[in-house]
Design an enzyme around this catalytic site. Structure first.
Site, PDB file in Angstrom:
ATOM      1  N   GLY A   9       0.819  -1.214   0.000  1.00 14.99           N
ATOM      2  CA  GLY A   9       0.000   0.000   0.000  1.00 14.99           C
ATOM      3  C   GLY A   9       0.848   1.258   0.000  1.00 14.99           C
ATOM      4  O   GLY A   9       0.460   2.293   0.531  1.00 14.99           O
ATOM      5  N   ASP A  14      -0.739   6.984   3.641  1.00 16.94           N
ATOM      6  CA  ASP A  14       0.196   6.611   4.703  1.00 16.94           C
ATOM      7  C   ASP A  14       1.476   6.033   4.117  1.00 16.94           C
ATOM      8  O   ASP A  14       2.572   6.328   4.606  1.00 16.94           O
ATOM      9  CB  ASP A  14      -0.435   5.563   5.640  1.00 16.94           C
ATOM     10  CG  ASP A  14      -1.601   6.128   6.414  1.00 16.94           C
ATOM     11  OD1 ASP A  14      -1.949   7.304   6.193  1.00 16.94           O
ATOM     12  OD2 ASP A  14      -2.169   5.394   7.241  1.00 16.94           O
ATOM     13  N   SER A 128      -7.517  -0.188  12.816  1.00 14.56           N
ATOM     14  CA  SER A 128      -8.304   1.031  12.662  1.00 14.56           C
ATOM     15  C   SER A 128      -9.303   1.200  13.807  1.00 14.56           C
ATOM     16  O   SER A 128      -9.767   0.213  14.398  1.00 14.56           O
ATOM     17  CB  SER A 128      -9.066   0.924  11.338  1.00 14.56           C
ATOM     18  OG  SER A 128     -10.196   1.763  11.339  1.00 14.56           O
ATOM     19  N   GLU A 130     -12.220   1.788  13.427  1.00  8.66           N
ATOM     20  CA  GLU A 130     -13.445   1.102  12.991  1.00  8.66           C
ATOM     21  C   GLU A 130     -13.593  -0.254  13.677  1.00  8.66           C
ATOM     22  O   GLU A 130     -14.664  -0.842  13.701  1.00  8.66           O
ATOM     23  CB  GLU A 130     -13.432   0.895  11.477  1.00  8.66           C
ATOM     24  CG  GLU A 130     -13.960   2.055  10.675  1.00  8.66           C
ATOM     25  CD  GLU A 130     -15.439   2.341  10.933  1.00  8.66           C
ATOM     26  OE1 GLU A 130     -16.245   1.403  10.928  1.00  8.66           O
ATOM     27  OE2 GLU A 130     -15.773   3.519  11.146  1.00  8.66           O
ATOM     28  N   TYR A 152     -15.484  -3.505   6.586  1.00  4.81           N
ATOM     29  CA  TYR A 152     -14.101  -3.055   6.765  1.00  4.81           C
ATOM     30  C   TYR A 152     -13.627  -3.296   8.205  1.00  4.81           C
ATOM     31  O   TYR A 152     -12.551  -3.839   8.439  1.00  4.81           O
ATOM     32  CB  TYR A 152     -14.032  -1.562   6.414  1.00  4.81           C
ATOM     33  CG  TYR A 152     -12.708  -0.913   6.688  1.00  4.81           C
ATOM     34  CD1 TYR A 152     -11.636  -1.104   5.827  1.00  4.81           C
ATOM     35  CD2 TYR A 152     -12.529  -0.078   7.792  1.00  4.81           C
ATOM     36  CE1 TYR A 152     -10.417  -0.493   6.068  1.00  4.81           C
ATOM     37  CE2 TYR A 152     -11.320   0.533   8.039  1.00  4.81           C
ATOM     38  CZ  TYR A 152     -10.263   0.325   7.174  1.00  4.81           C
ATOM     39  OH  TYR A 152      -9.059   0.936   7.425  1.00  4.81           O
ATOM     40  N   LYS A 195     -13.247  16.477   1.306  1.00  7.27           N
ATOM     41  CA  LYS A 195     -14.435  16.991   0.624  1.00  7.27           C
ATOM     42  C   LYS A 195     -14.680  18.447   1.061  1.00  7.27           C
ATOM     43  O   LYS A 195     -14.960  19.319   0.241  1.00  7.27           O
ATOM     44  CB  LYS A 195     -15.626  16.104   1.001  1.00  7.27           C
ATOM     45  CG  LYS A 195     -16.867  16.345   0.203  1.00  7.27           C
ATOM     46  CD  LYS A 195     -17.904  15.278   0.497  1.00  7.27           C
ATOM     47  CE  LYS A 195     -19.240  15.653  -0.113  1.00  7.27           C
ATOM     48  NZ  LYS A 195     -20.302  14.704   0.264  1.00  7.27           N
ATOM     49  N   GLY A 214     -23.431  15.032   4.610  1.00  6.51           N
ATOM     50  CA  GLY A 214     -24.385  14.210   5.360  1.00  6.51           C
ATOM     51  C   GLY A 214     -24.531  14.766   6.766  1.00  6.51           C
ATOM     52  O   GLY A 214     -24.788  15.962   6.949  1.00  6.51           O
ATOM     53  N   ARG A 220     -15.374  12.963  15.103  1.00  7.88           N
ATOM     54  CA  ARG A 220     -14.254  12.064  14.912  1.00  7.88           C
ATOM     55  C   ARG A 220     -13.023  12.612  15.652  1.00  7.88           C
ATOM     56  O   ARG A 220     -12.972  13.797  15.998  1.00  7.88           O
ATOM     57  CB  ARG A 220     -13.886  11.962  13.417  1.00  7.88           C
ATOM     58  CG  ARG A 220     -14.824  11.111  12.577  1.00  7.88           C
ATOM     59  CD  ARG A 220     -14.570   9.639  12.808  1.00  7.88           C
ATOM     60  NE  ARG A 220     -15.351   8.788  11.941  1.00  7.88           N
ATOM     61  CZ  ARG A 220     -16.597   8.392  12.137  1.00  7.88           C
ATOM     62  NH1 ARG A 220     -17.257   8.821  13.202  1.00  7.88           N
ATOM     63  NH2 ARG A 220     -17.204   7.587  11.294  1.00  7.88           N
ATOM     64  N   ARG A 281     -25.011   8.577   7.554  1.00  7.85           N
ATOM     65  CA  ARG A 281     -24.661   7.242   8.046  1.00  7.85           C
ATOM     66  C   ARG A 281     -25.161   7.159   9.481  1.00  7.85           C
ATOM     67  O   ARG A 281     -25.326   8.180  10.130  1.00  7.85           O
ATOM     68  CB  ARG A 281     -23.142   7.083   8.067  1.00  7.85           C
ATOM     69  CG  ARG A 281     -22.545   7.125   6.697  1.00  7.85           C
ATOM     70  CD  ARG A 281     -21.188   6.487   6.741  1.00  7.85           C
ATOM     71  NE  ARG A 281     -20.249   7.243   5.946  1.00  7.85           N
ATOM     72  CZ  ARG A 281     -18.980   7.407   6.276  1.00  7.85           C
ATOM     73  NH1 ARG A 281     -18.518   6.904   7.401  1.00  7.85           N
ATOM     74  NH2 ARG A 281     -18.185   8.069   5.491  1.00  7.85           N
ATOM     75  N   PRO A 282     -25.347   5.935   9.999  1.00  7.05           N
ATOM     76  CA  PRO A 282     -25.795   5.850  11.393  1.00  7.05           C
ATOM     77  C   PRO A 282     -24.783   6.544  12.311  1.00  7.05           C
ATOM     78  O   PRO A 282     -23.580   6.330  12.172  1.00  7.05           O
ATOM     79  CB  PRO A 282     -25.848   4.347  11.668  1.00  7.05           C
ATOM     80  CG  PRO A 282     -25.344   3.659  10.451  1.00  7.05           C
ATOM     81  CD  PRO A 282     -25.112   4.648   9.369  1.00  7.05           C
TER      82      PRO A 282
HETATM   83  P1  GDP Z   1     -14.580   7.424   8.285  1.00 11.73           P
HETATM   84  O1  GDP Z   1     -14.397   7.691   9.738  1.00 11.73           O
HETATM   85  O2  GDP Z   1     -13.600   6.471   7.727  1.00 11.73           O
HETATM   86  O3  GDP Z   1     -15.977   7.083   7.973  1.00 11.73           O
HETATM   87  O4  GDP Z   1     -14.207   8.822   7.573  1.00 11.73           O
HETATM   88  P2  GDP Z   1     -15.071   9.848   6.677  1.00 11.73           P
HETATM   89  O5  GDP Z   1     -14.185  11.010   6.435  1.00 11.73           O
HETATM   90  O6  GDP Z   1     -15.626   9.176   5.461  1.00 11.73           O
HETATM   91  O7  GDP Z   1     -16.310  10.261   7.591  1.00 11.73           O
HETATM   92  C1  GDP Z   1     -16.123  10.917   8.828  1.00 11.73           C
HETATM   93  C2  GDP Z   1     -17.469  11.355   9.399  1.00 11.73           C
HETATM   94  O8  GDP Z   1     -18.028  12.380   8.582  1.00 11.73           O
HETATM   95  C3  GDP Z   1     -18.519  10.237   9.437  1.00 11.73           C
HETATM   96  O9  GDP Z   1     -19.158  10.271  10.716  1.00 11.73           O
HETATM   97  C4  GDP Z   1     -19.536  10.636   8.381  1.00 11.73           C
HETATM   98  O10 GDP Z   1     -20.869  10.233   8.709  1.00 11.73           O
HETATM   99  C5  GDP Z   1     -19.420  12.156   8.419  1.00 11.73           C
HETATM  100  N1  GDP Z   1     -19.885  12.801   7.172  1.00 11.73           N
HETATM  101  C6  GDP Z   1     -20.821  13.766   7.085  1.00 11.73           C
HETATM  102  N2  GDP Z   1     -21.016  14.127   5.810  1.00 11.73           N
HETATM  103  C7  GDP Z   1     -20.182  13.371   5.050  1.00 11.73           C
HETATM  104  C8  GDP Z   1     -19.920  13.293   3.651  1.00 11.73           C
HETATM  105  O11 GDP Z   1     -20.507  13.997   2.843  1.00 11.73           O
HETATM  106  N3  GDP Z   1     -18.969  12.403   3.230  1.00 11.73           N
HETATM  107  C9  GDP Z   1     -18.279  11.600   4.136  1.00 11.73           C
HETATM  108  N4  GDP Z   1     -17.345  10.758   3.675  1.00 11.73           N
HETATM  109  N5  GDP Z   1     -18.525  11.648   5.469  1.00 11.73           N
HETATM  110  C10 GDP Z   1     -19.447  12.523   5.919  1.00 11.73           C
END
Ligand code: GDP
Length: 335
Positions: A9, A14, A128, A130, A152, A195, A214, A220, A281-282
């Site tokens: 990878g 990373d 992770s 996760e 994952y 994003k 979203g 996080r 997402r939840p």
């Molecule tokens: P993850 O921790 O690997 O899922 O990293 P992400 O960067 O994909 O998502 C981090 C957090 O951002 C999660 O709790 C998502 O629900 C939230 N989130 C809110 N809006 C968005 C979006 O438009 N795109 C992504 N990728 N995450 C989002």
């Protein structure tokens, strides 16, 4: 004589930071990449463009035991960092059969070929947060039970146990890093940090008008990838192998992210934000936030880049890239 490192990878976020760091420490650095990446180095290998001539890249699929064995026999690494994985976090399972092949078998194969060809090799597995998934307590540390809720996450828990078992049963120096979200200017567009920083830069330059997200209240524990690869290396320099949580211990919401990115460019994100349920997402009832006390104590590791610095770094890169894009004629920067 230089030590020899093998990175799976290596073309990812990373992998590229780790390769740079190991070269600075005088390692001979080898990486495993997909054949398609080698055939078009100006595309998928863009993160390695500054160091390509100092690396030895081997084309192979992580799902091919014979190819991995040949590479391990040829390279005979002193340290192996297994970062390759399908990293898409999906909460649906029906489309996720292939992730188990690449992530679970890939980890099993690489451990097995090292045992065969380079049993002295020190091994790092990229776990992770996760793996904690639907955690019952916060913050989480090395003793917190795993409760993955995505395909994952399940593959990462399996990789973790494989690594522990090769350590216990075959006496290999094998370590698990349990890394929380870590970002950088090399992060891909599918992650919310990128994003947002990319949208902020586009809006500032008049190239976009809205930011579609979203759940903006999601939280996080975000750190800087450059700091996290240093933790990986430190794990393999210890006298005894172990497992470590790597995190900042600080929680921020997606809203905080928007504020940091847009605020840096003198914009108010509320003027552009559109919340779209398709990206929901939840939400975790208990947030994923790590307690890295053990890493601080044993590895003497701590993050050096703050949340605000990280976001600014990413915005700066997005602004620069959007303003100089024409210089990359013919090159696809795959973010
Ligand atoms: P993850 O921790 O690997 O899922 O990293 P992400 O960067 O994909 O998502 C981090 C957090 O951002 C999660 O709790 C998502 O629900 C939230 N989130 C809110 N809006 C968005 C979006 O438009 N795109 C992504 N990728 N995450 C989002």
């Amino acid at each position: 004589m230089s030590r020899i490192a093998l990175i799976t990878g290596i073309s990812g976020q990373d992998g590229s930071y780790l390769a740079e760091m190991l070269l600075k420490k005088n390692y001979e650095v080898h990486g495993i990449v997909m054949r398609s990446e080698l055939e078009a180095p100006e595309g998928r290998l863009w993160r390695l463009s500054g160091i390509l001539d100092q690396l030895t890249l081997h084309p192979a699929s992580i799902e091919s035991y014979p190819s991995l064995l040949k590479i391990a026999q040829k390279v005979i690494p002193d340290e192996c960092y297994h970062l390759a994985a399908t990293s898409y976090v999906s909460y649906a399972f029906e489309d996720e059969f292939s992730i188990f092949n690449s992530n679970v078998n890939g980890t099993h194969y690489i451990l097995s070929v090292l045992k065969e060809a380079a049993p002295h090799c020190r091994f790092y597995f990229a776990g992770s947060s996760e793996m904690f998934g639907k955690a019952k307590v916060a913050p989480q540390d090395e003793e917190t039970p795993f409760h993955p809720r995505s395909a994952y996450g399940i593959t990462k828990v399996t990789g973790y146990h494989l690594t522990c078992n090769y350590r216990d049963n075959y006496n290999m120096f094998a370590c698990n890093g349990i890394l929380y979200n870590h970002e950088s200017p090399r992060r891909g567009n599918e992650f919310v940090t990128r994003k947002i920083t990319n949208s902020a830069a586009q809006i500032k330059l008049g190239l976009a008008k809205e930011l579609i997200l979203g759940n903006v209240d999601s939280e996080r524990d975000w750190g800087f990838a450059g700091d996290y690869v240093d933790a990986m290396w430190r794990m393999l320099q210890q006298d005894v192998p172990g497992d470590f949580v790597i995190a900042t211990g600080k929680l921020h919401s997606v809203r905080d992210l928007c504020e940091a990115a847009f605020g840096y460019l003198d914009l108010d994100y509320n003027d552009y934000l559109i919340v779209d349920e398709r990206f929901f997402r939840p939400k975790e009832e208990v947030p994923l936030v790590g307690d890295a006390s053990l890493a601080r104590k044993v590895l003497h590791w701590q993050p050096s880049v703050s949340f605000e610095q990280l976001i600014r770094m990413m915005v700066d890169e997005d602004m620069w890239f959007l303003q100089h894009k024409s210089r990359f004629a013919g090159e696809t920067k795959n973010i």
